[in-house]
Design a protein around this motif. Structure first.
Motif, PDB file in Angstrom:
ATOM      1  N   THR A 180      46.106 -10.855 -48.528  1.00 21.32           N
ATOM      2  CA  THR A 180      45.042 -10.916 -47.245  1.00 21.32           C
ATOM      3  C   THR A 180      44.863 -12.347 -46.549  1.00 21.32           C
ATOM      4  N   LYS A 181      44.740 -13.405 -47.400  1.00 20.78           N
ATOM      5  CA  LYS A 181      44.818 -14.595 -47.004  1.00 20.78           C
ATOM      6  C   LYS A 181      45.940 -15.199 -46.124  1.00 20.78           C
ATOM      7  N   SER A 182      47.053 -14.627 -46.592  1.00 22.34           N
ATOM      8  CA  SER A 182      48.553 -14.835 -45.867  1.00 22.34           C
ATOM      9  C   SER A 182      48.395 -14.149 -44.590  1.00 22.34           C
ATOM     10  N   LEU A 183      47.866 -13.072 -44.170  1.00 25.99           N
ATOM     11  CA  LEU A 183      47.618 -12.326 -43.082  1.00 25.99           C
ATOM     12  C   LEU A 183      46.616 -13.022 -42.153  1.00 25.99           C
ATOM     13  N   LEU A 184      45.722 -13.678 -42.709  1.00 29.41           N
ATOM     14  CA  LEU A 184      44.506 -14.503 -42.010  1.00 29.41           C
ATOM     15  C   LEU A 184      45.434 -15.698 -41.368  1.00 29.41           C
ATOM     16  N   SER A 185      46.507 -16.120 -41.960  1.00 30.64           N
ATOM     17  CA  SER A 185      47.154 -17.458 -41.436  1.00 30.64           C
ATOM     18  C   SER A 185      47.812 -17.283 -39.991  1.00 30.64           C
ATOM     19  N   LYS A 186      48.056 -15.820 -39.618  1.00 33.78           N
ATOM     20  CA  LYS A 186      48.627 -15.621 -38.294  1.00 33.78           C
ATOM     21  C   LYS A 186      47.345 -15.215 -37.492  1.00 33.78           C
ATOM     22  N   PRO A 187      47.137 -15.862 -36.440  1.00 31.87           N
ATOM     23  CA  PRO A 187      45.966 -15.610 -35.307  1.00 31.87           C
ATOM     24  C   PRO A 187      46.011 -14.171 -35.008  1.00 31.87           C
ATOM     25  N   ILE A 188      47.428 -13.585 -34.791  1.00 35.72           N
ATOM     26  CA  ILE A 188      47.254 -12.095 -34.182  1.00 35.72           C
ATOM     27  C   ILE A 188      46.633 -11.292 -35.231  1.00 35.72           C
ATOM     28  N   TYR A 189      46.510 -11.615 -36.276  1.00 36.63           N
ATOM     29  CA  TYR A 189      45.979 -10.671 -37.283  1.00 36.63           C
ATOM     30  C   TYR A 189      44.331 -10.902 -37.603  1.00 36.63           C
ATOM     31  N   ARG A 190      43.978 -11.951 -37.194  1.00 36.71           N
ATOM     32  CA  ARG A 190      42.376 -12.355 -37.474  1.00 36.71           C
ATOM     33  C   ARG A 190      41.498 -11.397 -36.731  1.00 36.71           C
TER      34      ARG A 190
END
Length: 379
Positions: free
Chosen positions: A183-193
């Motif tokens: 989940t933290k890794s997903l948040l590292s991409k602005p498009i997924y925030r």
């Protein structure tokens, strides 16, 4: 040929880095060299066969080296298996089994289905994939946006199923931390925030903060009332509040927002008697409107018990009875607690006996047995 290109890239790195030193961004250097070698190889092959490279082939290879490609291998597999053509239930079953390795029995319990129906849906999913392997192609970041809700829900479910068995470090706590990291890794991409993703991350942080306190030193499960709050991780709770604040939006709240807010109220209560049950109950009433699952209604009945008393809680459970709960230990353990609060100890013992019969894990059985022994002494 792909293996040869990778090998050649590493050889080039050894040669270049020994002479010039390691670059500031080694990973990008490797990707760039590997990409160029791949394109050169395709161009040479095209020249040797038809005197011109296949532009579509070059374009296809080029897609593997774009900056917006999903890098994490498990996330790539998650997005690849979040197949839009599947029904939501089949999609989730396939993702939980194929990617996370959750057993059929656990998936059935989590989704309140029979094991045979889960197995059949999983087999149907495999047949459909074998019929059209293009279904499992890995989308890039832009293409994957439409699959994000399914990926978020799978992370939520994988965390939930393992949070419920914290005594198993190899398949419980460890997988909770894995889901947290993904989940933290997903948040590292602005498009997924998205607000929902921030809310899910905060929920996981609140739950993880209490993870180690949920088991006694002798391996018995401990409920929220019994937990030693000094063992709760205050740093994770603070981080959870920060992430929850980031999730605030003018749009309609997701189930992750409401569950995270409920978890935050539990985490910030100084003691069990100070738990703000009236606030929690209001949140559960909002949650049951957007996510009316049997488990949400079961938790709502607990909030009713402590906010408004056993009579109202029992009426609510009776009005919202689900046959799928007849062999669910959590349902009978909850009924037992409600009857105990109403001083009906015979029925409280009866439902604890049923809970013991249907519980699968020994730490839960030990917890239920201790409760039953205590009730029998009162009775």
């Amino acid at each position: 040929m792909a293996e040869d290109v990778v090998q050649d890239t590493f050889v080039a790195a050894l040669s270049s880095w020994n002479k010039k030193g390691i670059p500031n961004d080694p990973k990008s250097w490797l990707y760039k060299v590997c990409k160029n070698k791949s394109l050169n190889l395709v161009a040479k092959r095209g020249t040797s066969t038809s005197h011109q490279s296949d532009s579509s082939e070059v374009l296809e290879i080029d897609q593997f080296f774009l900056d917006h490609e999903i890098q994490d291998q498990q996330l790539r597999w998650l997005f690849a298996t979040a197949i839009p053509s599947f029904s939501p239930r089949m999609r989730m079953i396939f993702m939980l089994k194929a990617v996370h390795g959750i057993r059929i029995r656990e998936i059935a319990s989590l989704l309140l289905l029979t094991e045979s129906s889960v197995q059949k849906m999983y087999e149907r999913a495999k047949i459909q994939i074998n019929a059209d392997l293009k279904n499992t192609s890995v989308p890039d970041l832009n293409q994957s946006k439409e699959r994000l809700p399914s990926v978020i829900n799978s992370l939520y479910l994988i965390y939930t199923v393992n949070y419920n068995k914290p005594w198993q470090a190899d398949s419980g706590q460890d997988l909770c931390y894995d889901a947290l990291e993904l989940t933290k890794s997903l948040l590292s991409k602005p498009i997924y925030r998205t607000p929902s993703l921030y809310a899910l991350y905060s929920l996981m942080l609140f739950q993880t903060a209490r993870l180690l306190a949920r088991i006694s030193p002798d391996g018995v499960f401990l409920d929220l009332e019994q937990q030693e709050r000094t063992l709760w991780n205050k740093e994770l709770i603070h981080l959870g509040i920060t992430q929850l604040n980031k999730s605030q939006t003018q749009e309609s709240l997701s189930k992750y927002h409401l569950e995270a807010t409920i978890a935050s109220l539990h985490c910030t209560a100084q003691s069990w008697p100070e738990t703000p049950w009236t606030q929690i109950l209001k949140l559960y009433f909002r949650l049951v409107k957007i996510a009316p699952s049997p488990f949400v209604k079961l938790n709502l009945s607990i909030a009713l018990l402590y906010a408004e008393g056993h009579t109202i809680a029992l009426e609510y459970l009776e009005d919202n009875h689900f046959s799928v709960f007849n062999q669910n230990y959590q349902y009978h353990a909850t009924l037992s607690r409600i009857y105990e609060a109403g001083a009906n100890l015979s029925k409280a013992c009866y439902h604890l006996d049923l809970a013991l019969r249907y519980a699968q894990e020994q730490p839960v059985k030990s917890y239920l047995q201790q409760r039953l022994d205590t009730l029998k002494l009162k009775h």
